[in-house]
Design a protein around this motif. Sequence first.
Motif, PDB file in Angstrom:
ATOM      1  N   ARG A 214      -8.040  10.917  -1.082  1.00 19.46           N
ATOM      2  CA  ARG A 214      -7.335   9.622  -1.629  1.00 19.46           C
ATOM      3  C   ARG A 214      -6.037   9.410  -0.945  1.00 19.46           C
ATOM      4  O   ARG A 214      -5.464  10.358  -0.978  1.00 19.46           O
ATOM      5  N   SER A 215      -5.727   7.997  -0.623  1.00 15.19           N
ATOM      6  CA  SER A 215      -4.357   7.803  -0.062  1.00 15.19           C
ATOM      7  C   SER A 215      -3.678   7.512  -1.063  1.00 15.19           C
ATOM      8  O   SER A 215      -4.000   6.384  -1.820  1.00 15.19           O
ATOM      9  N   TYR A 216      -2.229   7.568  -1.083  1.00 15.29           N
ATOM     10  CA  TYR A 216      -1.474   7.068  -2.002  1.00 15.29           C
ATOM     11  C   TYR A 216      -0.021   6.798  -1.400  1.00 15.29           C
ATOM     12  O   TYR A 216       0.601   7.626  -0.699  1.00 15.29           O
ATOM     13  N   SER A 217       0.657   5.587  -1.531  1.00 14.55           N
ATOM     14  CA  SER A 217       1.972   5.261  -1.220  1.00 14.55           C
ATOM     15  C   SER A 217       2.815   5.954  -2.118  1.00 14.55           C
ATOM     16  O   SER A 217       2.773   6.114  -3.013  1.00 14.55           O
TER      17      SER A 217
ATOM     18  N   LEU B  93       2.446   5.750  -7.852  1.00 16.93           N
ATOM     19  CA  LEU B  93       2.214   4.868  -8.914  1.00 16.93           C
ATOM     20  C   LEU B  93       0.458   4.514  -8.791  1.00 16.93           C
ATOM     21  O   LEU B  93       0.050   3.951  -7.599  1.00 16.93           O
TER      22      LEU B  93
ATOM     23  N   SER C 227      -3.184   3.260 -10.415  1.00 19.28           N
ATOM     24  CA  SER C 227      -3.895   2.300 -11.339  1.00 19.28           C
ATOM     25  C   SER C 227      -5.070   2.999 -11.783  1.00 19.28           C
ATOM     26  O   SER C 227      -6.036   3.292 -10.579  1.00 19.28           O
TER      27      SER C 227
ATOM     28  N   VAL D  78      -9.255   3.191 -12.125  1.00 23.47           N
ATOM     29  CA  VAL D  78     -10.545   2.429 -11.494  1.00 23.47           C
ATOM     30  C   VAL D  78     -11.462   3.056 -12.452  1.00 23.47           C
ATOM     31  O   VAL D  78     -11.725   3.956 -12.481  1.00 23.47           O
TER      32      VAL D  78
ATOM     33  N   ARG E  30     -13.295   8.370  -9.048  1.00 20.62           N
ATOM     34  CA  ARG E  30     -13.210  10.004  -8.937  1.00 20.62           C
ATOM     35  C   ARG E  30     -11.842  10.546  -9.285  1.00 20.62           C
ATOM     36  O   ARG E  30     -11.542  11.441 -10.174  1.00 20.62           O
ATOM     37  N   ALA E  31     -10.817   9.838  -8.461  1.00 22.74           N
ATOM     38  CA  ALA E  31      -9.448  10.410  -8.626  1.00 22.74           C
ATOM     39  C   ALA E  31      -8.714   9.941  -9.880  1.00 22.74           C
ATOM     40  O   ALA E  31      -8.090  10.725 -10.767  1.00 22.74           O
ATOM     41  N   THR E  32      -9.102   8.694 -10.419  1.00 23.61           N
ATOM     42  CA  THR E  32      -8.678   8.460 -11.727  1.00 23.61           C
ATOM     43  C   THR E  32      -9.220   9.193 -12.886  1.00 23.61           C
ATOM     44  O   THR E  32      -8.362   9.508 -13.537  1.00 23.61           O
TER      45      THR E  32
ATOM     46  N   TYR F  73      -5.165  -1.796   0.099  1.00 27.32           N
ATOM     47  CA  TYR F  73      -5.714  -0.647  -0.457  1.00 27.32           C
ATOM     48  C   TYR F  73      -7.040  -0.797  -0.923  1.00 27.32           C
ATOM     49  O   TYR F  73      -7.663  -0.842  -1.945  1.00 27.32           O
TER      50      TYR F  73
ATOM     51  N   PHE G 272     -10.822   0.905  -0.533  1.00 24.12           N
ATOM     52  CA  PHE G 272     -11.376   2.010  -1.425  1.00 24.12           C
ATOM     53  C   PHE G 272     -11.905   3.118  -0.319  1.00 24.12           C
ATOM     54  O   PHE G 272     -12.328   2.664   0.819  1.00 24.12           O
TER      55      PHE G 272
HETATM   56  C1  LIG Z   1      -3.214   3.388   2.466  1.00 24.01           C
HETATM   57  C2  LIG Z   1      -3.477   3.324   1.018  1.00 24.01           C
HETATM   58  C3  LIG Z   1      -2.551   3.266   0.070  1.00 24.01           C
HETATM   59  C4  LIG Z   1      -2.868   3.576  -1.391  1.00 24.01           C
HETATM   60  N1  LIG Z   1      -2.251   3.420  -2.005  1.00 24.01           N
HETATM   61  C5  LIG Z   1      -2.215   3.455  -3.405  1.00 24.01           C
HETATM   62  C6  LIG Z   1      -1.411   3.635  -4.403  1.00 24.01           C
HETATM   63  O1  LIG Z   1      -0.163   3.791  -4.303  1.00 24.01           O
HETATM   64  N2  LIG Z   1      -1.850   3.373  -5.660  1.00 24.01           N
HETATM   65  C7  LIG Z   1      -3.107   3.439  -6.242  1.00 24.01           C
HETATM   66  O2  LIG Z   1      -3.585   3.379  -7.218  1.00 24.01           O
HETATM   67  N3  LIG Z   1      -4.128   3.215  -5.240  1.00 24.01           N
HETATM   68  C8  LIG Z   1      -3.889   3.215  -3.919  1.00 24.01           C
HETATM   69  N4  LIG Z   1      -4.805   3.367  -2.917  1.00 24.01           N
HETATM   70  C9  LIG Z   1      -6.056   3.486  -3.405  1.00 24.01           C
HETATM   71  C10 LIG Z   1      -6.584   4.825  -3.586  1.00 24.01           C
HETATM   72  O3  LIG Z   1      -6.646   5.498  -2.442  1.00 24.01           O
HETATM   73  C11 LIG Z   1      -7.853   4.939  -4.382  1.00 24.01           C
HETATM   74  O4  LIG Z   1      -9.006   4.054  -3.639  1.00 24.01           O
HETATM   75  C12 LIG Z   1      -7.894   4.571  -5.611  1.00 24.01           C
HETATM   76  O5  LIG Z   1      -7.057   5.224  -6.413  1.00 24.01           O
HETATM   77  C13 LIG Z   1      -9.445   4.709  -6.404  1.00 24.01           C
HETATM   78  O6  LIG Z   1      -9.719   6.104  -6.249  1.00 24.01           O
HETATM   79  P1  LIG Z   1     -10.812   6.525  -7.209  1.00 24.01           P
HETATM   80  O7  LIG Z   1     -11.298   7.804  -6.748  1.00 24.01           O
HETATM   81  O8  LIG Z   1     -10.247   6.502  -8.864  1.00 24.01           O
HETATM   82  O9  LIG Z   1     -12.168   5.554  -7.284  1.00 24.01           O
HETATM   83  P2  LIG Z   1     -13.436   5.832  -6.552  1.00 24.01           P
HETATM   84  O10 LIG Z   1     -14.195   6.819  -7.089  1.00 24.01           O
HETATM   85  O11 LIG Z   1     -13.039   5.586  -4.849  1.00 24.01           O
HETATM   86  O12 LIG Z   1     -14.086   4.511  -6.869  1.00 24.01           O
HETATM   87  C14 LIG Z   1     -14.953   4.208  -7.890  1.00 24.01           C
HETATM   88  C15 LIG Z   1     -15.793   2.964  -7.906  1.00 24.01           C
HETATM   89  O13 LIG Z   1     -14.725   1.696  -8.019  1.00 24.01           O
HETATM   90  C16 LIG Z   1     -14.766   1.012  -7.063  1.00 24.01           C
HETATM   91  N5  LIG Z   1     -13.274   0.793  -6.695  1.00 24.01           N
HETATM   92  C17 LIG Z   1     -12.418   1.671  -6.072  1.00 24.01           C
HETATM   93  N6  LIG Z   1     -11.047   1.196  -6.086  1.00 24.01           N
HETATM   94  C18 LIG Z   1     -11.034   0.029  -6.741  1.00 24.01           C
HETATM   95  C19 LIG Z   1     -10.035  -0.946  -7.007  1.00 24.01           C
HETATM   96  N7  LIG Z   1      -8.823  -0.846  -6.919  1.00 24.01           N
HETATM   97  N8  LIG Z   1     -10.421  -2.095  -7.861  1.00 24.01           N
HETATM   98  C20 LIG Z   1     -11.876  -2.330  -8.313  1.00 24.01           C
HETATM   99  N9  LIG Z   1     -12.823  -1.285  -7.815  1.00 24.01           N
HETATM  100  C21 LIG Z   1     -12.413  -0.242  -7.225  1.00 24.01           C
HETATM  101  C22 LIG Z   1     -15.308   1.764  -5.841  1.00 24.01           C
HETATM  102  O14 LIG Z   1     -15.825   0.937  -4.945  1.00 24.01           O
HETATM  103  C23 LIG Z   1     -16.272   2.564  -6.512  1.00 24.01           C
HETATM  104  O15 LIG Z   1     -17.477   1.749  -6.780  1.00 24.01           O
HETATM  105  C24 LIG Z   1      -4.438   3.188  -1.584  1.00 24.01           C
HETATM  106  C25 LIG Z   1      -5.409   3.109  -0.574  1.00 24.01           C
HETATM  107  C26 LIG Z   1      -5.062   3.171   0.687  1.00 24.01           C
HETATM  108  C27 LIG Z   1      -5.972   2.875   1.661  1.00 24.01           C
END
Ligand SMILES: Cc1cc2nc3c(=O)[nH]c(=O)nc-3n(C[C@H](O)[C@H](O)[C@H](O)COP(=O)(O)OP(=O)(O)OC[C@H]3O[C@@H](n4cnc5c(N)ncnc54)[C@H](O)[C@@H]3O)c2cc1C
Length: 273
Positions: free
Chosen positions: A56-59, A73, A75, A77, A81-83, A242, A244
């Motif tokens: 996963r990418s994070y700023s 920082l 939020s 979701v 998976r990362a959440t 940002y 997914f």
């Molecule tokens: C360049 C870049 C920088 C980023 N920086 C940050 C950051 O600083 N802080 C941060 O919190 N995140 C950031 N993100 C997003 C981060 O990389 C993850 O995608 C996010 O944390 C969700 O990951 P997850 O594994 O919890 O959810 P996933 O397992 O990837 O997603 C679970 C489900 O939720 C859906 N979903 C995913 N994200 C969201 C969302 N935001 N809103 C609604 N539905 C969603 C997906 O489609 C999937 O169905 C960044 C992304 C990019 C590309």
Amino acid sequence: MEIKLEQSEVVLEQTRQLSSSTGEFRFVRVDGKNVEFRPGQFFRFVFKDNQGEFERSYSLCNQVMDVPYLDLLISKVESGRATELLFASEQGLTAHVTGPYGRLLVPEPLPKRLFMVATSVGIAPYIPMLTRLSPALKSKQVEVHFLYGTREHNEFVFGDVLEKYSEDHPDFHLSVCYSRVMPDEAREFEYQGYVQARLKNLDPDPKTDRVLLCGNPHMVDETYDWLKETGFGVKHVTREKYVFAKETRSKSRTSLTDEHKKLIAEKMKKYQS
Ligand SMILES: Cc1cc2nc3c(=O)[nH]c(=O)nc-3n(C[C@H](O)[C@H](O)[C@H](O)COP(=O)(O)OP(=O)(O)OC[C@H]3O[C@@H](n4cnc5c(N)ncnc54)[C@H](O)[C@@H]3O)c2cc1C
């Protein structure tokens, strides 16, 4: 100057809940070296859960530069998976990081007015930029409009930092836009509605101004479409969406050296003791 891409092992040192949906996570480099990045950039994290490795990418939202840690920082979701991994973790979670990446940087030369527009955790990359912009704001080289969109007051994170910064920098103008619920007693920088509407009211000028957009892809696209209609082009606007993660396995991971394994074991021992 371009900063060289680096890989390192990091370990979660502290977490802080900032709102019901947002947390701050500090990962420290196990080799103790400083994290090199330019304000606004992001890193790719490879985590491991019971299904294996995923990326996963994070700023970085570091308020201090030249330190051996990465502040994130994040939020929540739903079912993310990362959440699920991060918000259930305390000290000791390890990750492999690569970076820095990204072109969301303070523009050079500075424009007359800089618009920094973000929704939710999209404000993360702007936090390190505040230190970088401080001398230019104080010497009146630039005027900054910081537009922050969130659903409600409870989710207005870094409020203390931003309000103090506004007090110290008269040319830094904060606007917080609530898309759902306005506070009962709104202050002069708090608005009802979307950041897009606030930006339109401030009437940015493509001849003299520059815009940074970060966060929700829908906000970024919609705002960019409007900016294009008013004469802005790719050179005047920098976007960071940002989006997914589509692919969960890391392709670029190199295997750990014995030295790294030893350092991680030492850090883990520290957290377990
Ligand atoms: C360049 C870049 C920088 C980023 N920086 C940050 C950051 O600083 N802080 C941060 O919190 N995140 C950031 N993100 C997003 C981060 O990389 C993850 O995608 C996010 O944390 C969700 O990951 P997850 O594994 O919890 O959810 P996933 O397992 O990837 O997603 C679970 C489900 O939720 C859906 N979903 C995913 N994200 C969201 C969302 N935001 N809103 C609604 N539905 C969603 C997906 O489609 C999937 O169905 C960044 C992304 C990019 C590309």
